[in-house]
Design an enzyme around this catalytic site. Structure first.
Site, PDB file in Angstrom:
ATOM      1  CG  HIS A 190      -6.766  13.033  -8.953  1.00 17.01           C
ATOM      2  ND1 HIS A 190      -6.894  11.948  -8.115  1.00 17.01           N
ATOM      3  CD2 HIS A 190      -7.663  13.956  -8.500  1.00 17.01           C
ATOM      4  CE1 HIS A 190      -7.812  12.188  -7.199  1.00 17.01           C
ATOM      5  NE2 HIS A 190      -8.305  13.399  -7.417  1.00 17.01           N
ATOM      6  CG  ASN A 203      -4.110  11.198  -5.662  1.00 12.51           C
ATOM      7  OD1 ASN A 203      -3.276  11.395  -6.537  1.00 12.51           O
ATOM      8  ND2 ASN A 203      -4.712  10.026  -5.516  1.00 12.51           N
ATOM      9  CG  ASP A 211      -1.980   1.087   1.127  1.00 13.88           C
ATOM     10  OD1 ASP A 211      -2.960   0.849   0.415  1.00 13.88           O
ATOM     11  OD2 ASP A 211      -1.814   2.148   1.759  1.00 13.88           O
ATOM     12  CD  GLU A 224      -4.742   4.013  -1.944  1.00 13.13           C
ATOM     13  OE1 GLU A 224      -5.131   4.252  -0.790  1.00 13.13           O
ATOM     14  OE2 GLU A 224      -5.476   4.122  -2.955  1.00 13.13           O
ATOM     15  CG  ASP A 234      -3.273   9.031 -12.729  1.00  8.41           C
ATOM     16  OD1 ASP A 234      -3.735   8.452 -11.718  1.00  8.41           O
ATOM     17  OD2 ASP A 234      -3.991   9.553 -13.605  1.00  8.41           O
TER      18      ASP A 234
END
Length: 329
Positions: A201, A196, A188, A232, A205
């Site tokens: 975002h 984010n 994780d 994630e 990414d």
């Protein structure tokens, strides 16, 4: 399916001639200008004639193919397929088109769909086989690409959840059959929501792509599988891997992500990091369990402990063996 031009030629050869095909020159033009390769084989299954398209499709001059059996031009692993098709055709069986790999002399591998039909003399004995070969490489490659896309995460290039579910069931069954260890790492990205929120975002990414690449660079052994499990969260399936080996892989992944040095002001570590939970099912465990749910639960539990313990760390667990004598925290 035999192409229409070949069916027309077969009609001519077998006496079932259509009016517009009664001209031999017309038939010759059909053969010589077709993109498909047409071969005439004798009862010995050797090529008696090969159409000019062999040069463009197979990379071989027709005269070099005459006197040879078609199977020698086929990839070694597929030779039995075309040889069996020819034998069955000589027996008078109706067979579906087959697809084989043919290596060209220039090193290019082409996928060829073959169709066959036997011609008989007046006594009913097989006299020749008509073999039609069509290049279906584009169609085959498209199918492979679509199959790959169906099990690949578009963002990271890792395998996706569908591939994970299939692989975990398969490897669990294999581990149970062969009494071998199976390890699972759940990963994780720490404080990813805060990442984010702070950086956007698009940056998120990009971070996922970089973390995925770092994991894939570590997981290189054949049979191992790196996966984007969801959001994630990522995962690695490690067949035939004991706890100590899986833990070593997990520590290498943790260090590789840390080495990316992606700034993350919302993390107590100041950079992007990951937490990892490792679970291992020792040999014989699979005999008592029908599904790998316990392995997934164990890895999730270890991951939770890694996050609760400060993140950017690895926690491990070994599932109970049948007699309950093996367990590690």
């Amino acid at each position: 399916m035999i192409p229409s031009w070949a069916r027309s030629l077969l009609a001519r050869l077998t006496g079932d001639v259509e009016d517009d095909l009664s001209d031999p020159e017309h038939l010759r033009a059909l053969v010589e200008h077709s993109r498909d390769v047409l071969c005439r084989l004798g009862p010995d299954l050797c090529i008696r004639y090969c159409s000019p398209s062999a040069l463009s499709v197979l990379g071989r001059h027709p005269r070099d193919m005459v006197g040879q059996r078609p199977s020698i031009f086929v990839h070694e692993s597929d030779r039995n397929i075309i040889a069996e098709a020819a034998i069955r055709t000589m027996r008078g069986e109706d067979i579906e088109p087959t697809t084989v790999r043919v290596p060209r002399p220039d090193g290019v591998m082409v996928w060829i769909e073959t169709s066959t039909r036997v011609l008989r003399d007046r006594a009913g004995k097989p006299s020749e086989i008509i073999l039609v070969m069509r290049d279906v490489s584009d169609r085959h490659n498209l199918r492979l690409r679509l199959e790959m896309e169906a099990v690949t995460d578009a963002l990271t290039g890792l395998s996706n959840r569908r591939a994970f579910d299939t692989a975990l069931r398969r490897e669990w069954g294999r581990a149970a059959r062969y009494d071998s260890e199976l390890s699972l790492i759940m990963i994780d990205i720490d404080c990813f929501k805060a990442f984010n929120d702070r950086y956007g975002h698009a940056a998120g990414d990009d971070a996922l792509r970089r973390v995925g690449a770092a994991i894939q660079a570590v997981v290189r052994r054949p049979g191992d599988l790196a996966v984007r499990y969801g959001g994630e969260e990522l995962s690695v399936i490690l067949p035939r891997t004991p706890s100590i080996g899986a833990e070593r892989v997990a520590h290498t992944i943790r260090a590789a992500v840390e080495a990316l040095s992606v700034p993350h002001e919302g993390s107590p570590h100041g950079i992007l990091t990951v937490s990892l939970g490792v679970a291992t099912a020792p040999g014989r465990t699979g005999r008592n369990l029908t599904m790998p749910d316990g392995l997934l639960v164990g890895a999730d539990g270890a991951l939770y402990r890694a996050k609760a313990g400060g993140r950017n760390r690895v926690e491990t667990i070994v599932l109970l063996a049948p007699h309950g004598d093996r367990r590690a925290a």
